[in-house]
Design an enzyme around this catalytic site. Structure first.
Site, PDB file in Angstrom:
ATOM      1  N   SER A  43       0.822  -1.215   0.000  1.00  0.00           N
ATOM      2  CA  SER A  43       0.000   0.000   0.000  1.00  0.00           C
ATOM      3  C   SER A  43       0.851   1.257   0.000  1.00  0.00           C
ATOM      4  CB  SER A  43      -0.874   0.047   1.260  1.00  0.00           C
ATOM      5  OG  SER A  43      -1.800  -0.979   1.243  1.00  0.00           O
ATOM      6  N   HIS A  74      -3.223   0.900  -4.559  1.00  0.00           N
ATOM      7  CA  HIS A  74      -2.628  -0.196  -5.322  1.00  0.00           C
ATOM      8  C   HIS A  74      -2.930  -0.001  -6.801  1.00  0.00           C
ATOM      9  CE1 HIS A  74      -1.544  -3.063  -2.048  1.00  0.00           C
ATOM     10  NE2 HIS A  74      -2.426  -2.353  -1.388  1.00  0.00           N
ATOM     11  N   HIS A  96      -5.552  -9.282  -2.295  1.00  0.00           N
ATOM     12  CA  HIS A  96      -5.705  -9.471  -0.850  1.00  0.00           C
ATOM     13  C   HIS A  96      -6.865 -10.417  -0.525  1.00  0.00           C
ATOM     14  CE1 HIS A  96      -3.934  -5.376  -1.239  1.00  0.00           C
ATOM     15  NE2 HIS A  96      -3.267  -5.695  -0.153  1.00  0.00           N
ATOM     16  N   TYR A  98      -8.868  -9.814   1.851  1.00  0.00           N
ATOM     17  CA  TYR A  98     -10.034  -9.000   2.239  1.00  0.00           C
ATOM     18  C   TYR A  98     -10.850  -8.544   1.039  1.00  0.00           C
ATOM     19  CZ  TYR A  98      -7.008  -4.885   1.396  1.00  0.00           C
ATOM     20  OH  TYR A  98      -6.159  -3.967   0.840  1.00  0.00           O
ATOM     21  N   GLU A  99     -10.293  -8.678  -0.158  1.00  0.00           N
ATOM     22  CA  GLU A  99     -11.080  -8.364  -1.353  1.00  0.00           C
ATOM     23  C   GLU A  99     -11.980  -9.539  -1.731  1.00  0.00           C
ATOM     24  OE1 GLU A  99      -8.456  -5.880  -4.286  1.00  0.00           O
ATOM     25  OE2 GLU A  99      -7.139  -7.132  -3.071  1.00  0.00           O
ATOM     26  N   ALA A 126       2.667  -2.097   4.093  1.00  0.00           N
ATOM     27  CA  ALA A 126       2.408  -1.108   5.130  1.00  0.00           C
ATOM     28  C   ALA A 126       1.848  -1.874   6.324  1.00  0.00           C
ATOM     29  CB  ALA A 126       1.393  -0.082   4.644  1.00  0.00           C
ATOM     30  N   MET A 224      -2.263  -6.880   6.634  1.00  0.00           N
ATOM     31  CA  MET A 224      -3.319  -7.669   5.979  1.00  0.00           C
ATOM     32  C   MET A 224      -2.827  -8.370   4.716  1.00  0.00           C
ATOM     33  SD  MET A 224      -6.314  -4.783   6.256  1.00  0.00           S
ATOM     34  CE  MET A 224      -6.446  -3.706   7.704  1.00  0.00           C
ATOM     35  N   SER A 225      -1.558  -8.693   4.680  1.00  0.00           N
ATOM     36  CA  SER A 225      -1.020  -9.292   3.447  1.00  0.00           C
ATOM     37  C   SER A 225       0.188 -10.157   3.780  1.00  0.00           C
ATOM     38  CB  SER A 225      -0.612  -8.179   2.471  1.00  0.00           C
ATOM     39  OG  SER A 225       0.475  -7.442   2.993  1.00  0.00           O
ATOM     40  N   ASN A 248       1.736   3.426  11.247  1.00  0.00           N
ATOM     41  CA  ASN A 248       0.969   3.916  12.401  1.00  0.00           C
ATOM     42  C   ASN A 248       1.229   3.003  13.585  1.00  0.00           C
ATOM     43  OD1 ASN A 248      -0.796   2.116  10.478  1.00  0.00           O
ATOM     44  ND2 ASN A 248      -1.552   1.755  12.556  1.00  0.00           N
ATOM     45  N   HIS A 260      -7.130   4.703   6.521  1.00  0.00           N
ATOM     46  CA  HIS A 260      -6.326   4.291   5.366  1.00  0.00           C
ATOM     47  C   HIS A 260      -5.575   5.491   4.778  1.00  0.00           C
ATOM     48  CE1 HIS A 260      -5.024   1.535   2.304  1.00  0.00           C
ATOM     49  NE2 HIS A 260      -5.571   2.220   1.326  1.00  0.00           N
TER      50      HIS A 260
END
Ligand code: HPA
Length: 296
Positions: A43, A74, A96, A98-99, A126, A224-225, A248, A260
């Site tokens: 990201s 992306h 991902h 989550y997609e 990230a 998340m990846s 963060n 995000h």
């Protein structure tokens, strides 16, 4: 037949080998470029590819079975090009969980990069800082991971010609490549931490209790990846390393809500630093005789 434990996206029933053959043909119809190193840019980190020369972009949507990348930040394309004297390929964006993508689809990009010739895979992302010493802007070499997605990319019949049924993950994150990353950062006079990356599915950020749990489990960063890609790449005998950019502090550490936009802004700010480290890394690893360590 290849069975999938999929969510909303179906990638059909053709075998992984058949799908990789089709992907390889689609790329070869465009270019005979043989990369030595494959990079996945996370990201907000797609700009790392700006330094490539002679680059040929192939949008994900032009690769059979791949969707267009939908996550903001992306670009969603495969780039073939040169980093200095080293032929590389770059994934600007990734697929991902989550997609809604099937785990087997999430890992096709790294497997394709291996098919094209890459022996080394560099995964970037990230991430949130779980280690309280790792604030926004920290670069962290991934020393090991926790796959907390509850998914595996290698379920189903195993194609022994592609990788072993029971892959060893003792050294998923190559000690040799981690050393090269640290030397590259030192040469750039840049701080580079090292730690454990916890991979969750998202798409929510974590609760504060989950961040405390992850810390208790030994994680230093969360995202998340990355974890499924690393598993599949090792299965396929590729040598893997990775860098997390902490965008963060993890949820609850400061009490501020996570967005995000904040992640993308922090990635954009630190991206050029990571690009310098990776460029130097590629220059040394990509020109040093045989790049890969082979199957683990
Ligand atoms: N959690 C999960 N993924 C992330 C985070 C986070 O705090 N920051 C960037 N990606």
């Amino acid at each position: 037949m290849y069975r999938h434990f999929g969510m909303s996206s179906s990638i059909g029933t053709s075998s992984l080998r058949t799908r990789l053959d089709a992907l390889e043909r689609a790329v070869r119809a465009r270019s005979d470029h043989v990369p030595r190193i494959g990079l996945v840019l996370g990201s907000g980190l797609g700009g790392i590819a700006d330094g490539l020369t002679d680059s040929i972009p192939i949008p994900f949507a032009e690769l059979p079975g791949w969707p267009s990348a939908s996550a903001p930040g992306h670009a969603g394309r495969l780039l073939l090009g040169m980093s200095g004297d080293v032929p590389v390929c770059c994934l600007q964006g990734r697929l991902h969980l989550y997609e809604g993508h099937d785990p087997a689809l999430v890992v096709e990009p790294v497997l394709l990069m291996g098919r094209l010739g890459a022996e080394v895979i560099v995964l970037t992302n990230a991430a949130g800082g779980v280690n309280e010493a790792y604030g926004a802007g920290t670069l962290m070499v991934i020393a090991d991971h926790l796959n907390l997605t509850g998914r595996m990319p290698l379920l189903g019949p195993n194609d022994d010609s592609l990788g072993p049924r029971f892959p060893d993950l003792t050294e998923t994150w190559s000690r040799r490549l981690r050393g090269a990353l640290h030397r590259a950062a030192a040469a750039e006079r840049m701080g580079l931490e090292e730690g454990v990356y916890a991979g969750l599915t998202g798409p929510t950020y974590e609760t504060p209790a989950e961040v405390r749990m992850l810390r208790a489990l030994g994680a230093d960063a969360v995202g998340m990846s990355t974890v499924l890609e690393a598993i599949a790449a090792r299965w396929a005998g590729l040598e893997v390393c990775g860098v997390s950019l902490v965008t963060n502090p993890g949820a609850g550490i400061t009490g501020a809500p996570l967005t995000h936009d904040e992640v993308l802004a922090a990635a954009a700010q630190a991206g050029p630093r990571l690009a310098r480290v990776l460029e130097r890394f590629i220059g040394t690893v990509g020109t040093a005789g045989t790049v890969g360590q082979g199957a683990g």
